[in-house]
Design a protein around this motif. Structure first.
Motif, short mmCIF file in Angstrom:
data_model
loop_
_atom_site.label_atom_id
_atom_site.label_comp_id
_atom_site.label_asym_id
_atom_site.label_seq_id
_atom_site.Cartn_x
_atom_site.Cartn_y
_atom_site.Cartn_z
N LEU A 105 33.87 47.79 40.58
CA LEU A 105 34.10 47.13 40.08
C LEU A 105 32.14 46.98 38.80
O LEU A 105 31.60 47.57 39.75
N ARG A 106 32.22 47.69 37.86
CA ARG A 106 31.04 47.96 37.55
C ARG A 106 30.19 47.87 37.11
O ARG A 106 28.50 47.92 36.76
N LEU A 107 30.46 45.83 36.57
CA LEU A 107 28.91 45.11 36.70
C LEU A 107 28.94 44.79 38.48
O LEU A 107 27.99 43.88 38.63
N ALA A 108 28.90 44.81 39.85
CA ALA A 108 29.46 44.71 40.75
C ALA A 108 29.92 46.03 42.02
O ALA A 108 31.14 45.70 42.29
N PRO A 109 29.11 47.17 42.15
CA PRO A 109 29.59 47.94 42.48
C PRO A 109 29.84 47.78 43.79
O PRO A 109 30.81 48.59 44.31
N GLY A 110 29.79 47.20 44.84
CA GLY A 110 29.83 47.25 46.45
C GLY A 110 30.82 46.55 46.53
O GLY A 110 31.94 45.96 47.20
N MET A 111 31.84 45.58 45.28
CA MET A 111 32.88 45.53 45.29
C MET A 111 33.83 46.25 44.72
O MET A 111 33.86 46.69 43.53
N ALA A 112 35.09 45.55 44.83
CA ALA A 112 36.14 46.24 43.87
C ALA A 112 36.89 45.73 42.55
O ALA A 112 36.94 44.83 42.83
N ASP A 113 36.93 46.20 41.91
CA ASP A 113 38.10 46.65 40.85
C ASP A 113 39.23 46.23 40.94
O ASP A 113 40.11 45.97 42.36
N ARG A 114 40.11 45.34 40.38
CA ARG A 114 41.37 45.33 40.59
C ARG A 114 42.43 46.87 39.72
O ARG A 114 42.58 45.93 38.80
N VAL A 115 42.91 47.48 40.98
CA VAL A 115 43.01 48.80 40.50
C VAL A 115 44.61 48.98 41.17
O VAL A 115 44.34 48.74 42.68
N SER A 116 45.15 49.58 40.84
CA SER A 116 46.62 49.87 41.63
C SER A 116 46.37 51.14 41.15
O SER A 116 46.97 51.19 40.14
N TYR A 117 46.81 51.63 42.27
CA TYR A 117 47.58 53.35 42.83
C TYR A 117 48.97 53.77 42.82
O TYR A 117 48.89 52.96 44.49
N VAL A 118 49.89 54.45 42.69
CA VAL A 118 51.38 54.70 43.05
C VAL A 118 50.75 56.22 43.55
O VAL A 118 50.77 56.97 42.76
N ILE A 119 50.80 56.66 45.05
CA ILE A 119 50.54 58.07 45.47
C ILE A 119 51.82 58.51 46.24
O ILE A 119 52.80 58.16 47.10
N SER A 120 52.42 59.95 45.66
CA SER A 120 53.57 60.18 46.31
C SER A 120 52.93 60.99 47.64
O SER A 120 51.65 61.42 47.77
#
Length: 183
Positions: free
Chosen positions: A134-149
């Motif tokens: 998360l840009r304003l709280a770098p120790g916390m994750a943003d809500r981002v989802s990836y699909v990886i082959s």
């Protein structure tokens, strides 16, 4: 006047926070950084390995800010409901946050409903490699989802602070990947 100024500043701060989490930097085609992390599934701790999970099929890796918060609990419930559909497509779902493993043991049972694993990102190292902090709280994750082959490439990336579309979007991406890969 003071209350209007405060309301304007509060609205501006909220808009900045929303904008700060609006994109995922890793794009389709990029190599997915490999990682191992302590994780919990059904309340039991184990070592999650992305490389090992990819041997079974695609991986849906979703980052979330904090276990047991309202949005993260909703998102976990939605992924839990959809896990049988992901499994039918050969995909593994794993959530990841900077929560400690004891918290995630409980979260894997209560919010994830014993359907999928959640990993502890100690020191936020994985989220930094996936540009999911998360840009304003770098120790916390943003809500981002990836699909990886299974080949270790990003197939799909989605970022939104709202938990609503992460499951439907990643499920559609796995279905599309499966059709196009002829698997």
């Amino acid at each position: 006047m003071k209350s209007i100024a405060l309301a304007v500043r509060t609205a501006a701060a909220a808009a900045a926070l929303a904008a700060a989490g609006a994109f995922a930097a890793l794009a389709p085609g990029d190599a997915a950084p490999d990682f191992d992390a302590d994780a919990a599934d059904r309340g039991k701790v184990f070592r999650f390995s992305l490389a090992q999970a990819l041997k079974k099929g695609p991986v849906v890796l979703y980052f979330y800010p904090k276990a047991f918060t309202s949005g993260c609990t909703v998102e976990a419930h939605l992924f839990a409901e959809a896990t049988p559909r992901f499994e039918a497509l050969g995909a593994t779902v794993v959530g990841i946050s900077n929560d400690d493993i004891d918290t995630l043991k409980k979260f894997s049972v209560e919010a994830c409903r014993d359907k999928f694993a959640v990993a502890a990102d100690a020191g936020a190292a994985v989220m930094k490699r996936y540009d999911a902090a998360l840009r304003l709280a770098p120790g916390m994750a943003d809500r981002v989802s990836y699909v990886i082959s299974p080949e270790g490439r990003i197939v799909y990336a989605y970022s939104s602070l709202s938990p609503d579309a992460h499951v439907s979007n990643t499920l559609a991406a796995v279905e599309k990947w499966k059709r196009e890969a002829g698997r």
